[in-house]
Motif scaffolding. Sequence first.
Motif, PDB file in Angstrom:
ATOM      1  N   TYR A   5       0.822  -1.395  -0.055  1.00 22.63           N
ATOM      2  CA  TYR A   5       0.007  -0.188   0.013  1.00 22.63           C
ATOM      3  C   TYR A   5       1.037   1.240   0.047  1.00 22.63           C
ATOM      4  N   THR A  83     -11.053   8.097  -6.197  1.00 23.22           N
ATOM      5  CA  THR A  83     -10.671   7.018  -7.323  1.00 23.22           C
ATOM      6  C   THR A  83      -9.183   6.663  -7.102  1.00 23.22           C
ATOM      7  N   TRP A  84      -8.361   7.054  -6.109  1.00 20.56           N
ATOM      8  CA  TRP A  84      -7.093   6.760  -5.808  1.00 20.56           C
ATOM      9  C   TRP A  84      -7.114   5.941  -4.509  1.00 20.56           C
ATOM     10  N   ARG A  85      -8.053   5.935  -3.637  1.00 21.42           N
ATOM     11  CA  ARG A  85      -7.897   5.352  -2.288  1.00 21.42           C
ATOM     12  C   ARG A  85      -7.470   3.642  -2.284  1.00 21.42           C
ATOM     13  N   HIS A  86      -7.943   3.186  -3.522  1.00 21.71           N
ATOM     14  CA  HIS A  86      -7.486   1.719  -3.398  1.00 21.71           C
ATOM     15  C   HIS A  86      -6.107   1.569  -3.384  1.00 21.71           C
ATOM     16  N   ARG A  87      -5.145   2.457  -3.399  1.00 22.27           N
ATOM     17  CA  ARG A  87      -3.822   2.424  -3.426  1.00 22.27           C
ATOM     18  C   ARG A  87      -3.322   2.333  -1.933  1.00 22.27           C
ATOM     19  N   PRO A  90      -6.699  -0.308   3.695  1.00 15.19           N
ATOM     20  CA  PRO A  90      -8.205   0.003   4.018  1.00 15.19           C
ATOM     21  C   PRO A  90      -8.415   0.705   5.187  1.00 15.19           C
ATOM     22  N   THR A  93      -8.054   7.383   4.675  1.00 15.33           N
ATOM     23  CA  THR A  93      -8.778   8.362   3.590  1.00 15.33           C
ATOM     24  C   THR A  93      -8.108   9.571   3.501  1.00 15.33           C
TER      25      THR A  93
END
Length: 149
Positions: A5, A83-87, A90, A93
């Motif tokens: 991550y 749109t970039w949170r998956h990087r 979990p 934010t």
Amino acid sequence: MRSTYKIPESVLVVIYTPELEVLLLERADKPGFWQSVTGSKDSLDEALELTAQREVMEETGIDTQVHTLTDWHLSNIYEIYPTWRHRYAPGVTQNKEYVFGLCVPRSTSVTLAPREHLRYQWLALKEAADMCFSASNAEAILQLQQRHK
């Protein structure tokens, strides 16, 4: 060992000329999104100045050892675009961004990383600030006139 991550600590490097023209880069993953050099730390123990130096070299080919990289002692906390949170891990934010400036001659060669950026341009302060999609990037650019001596 590098995490899978992204680390939610990054740098923003405003690259500018003595005449206060600002270099902006158009993102390859979001055409139409213009910004200064940005990037996250590669490891928790990577010094912010090293992150800034690495990102400038990777994104523009500009060697910060040849020019004066300045820590503006300014940081911003902002919401990570969905749109970039998956990087990020979990639940992460927010990102903390640290601002640097780099003054270079207008004749400095720029070599873009094609996977990251499509185009670049040099713009006057107000025009550059207006073109940035990031509010913290625009604010940093507008502070440049007071910071540049």
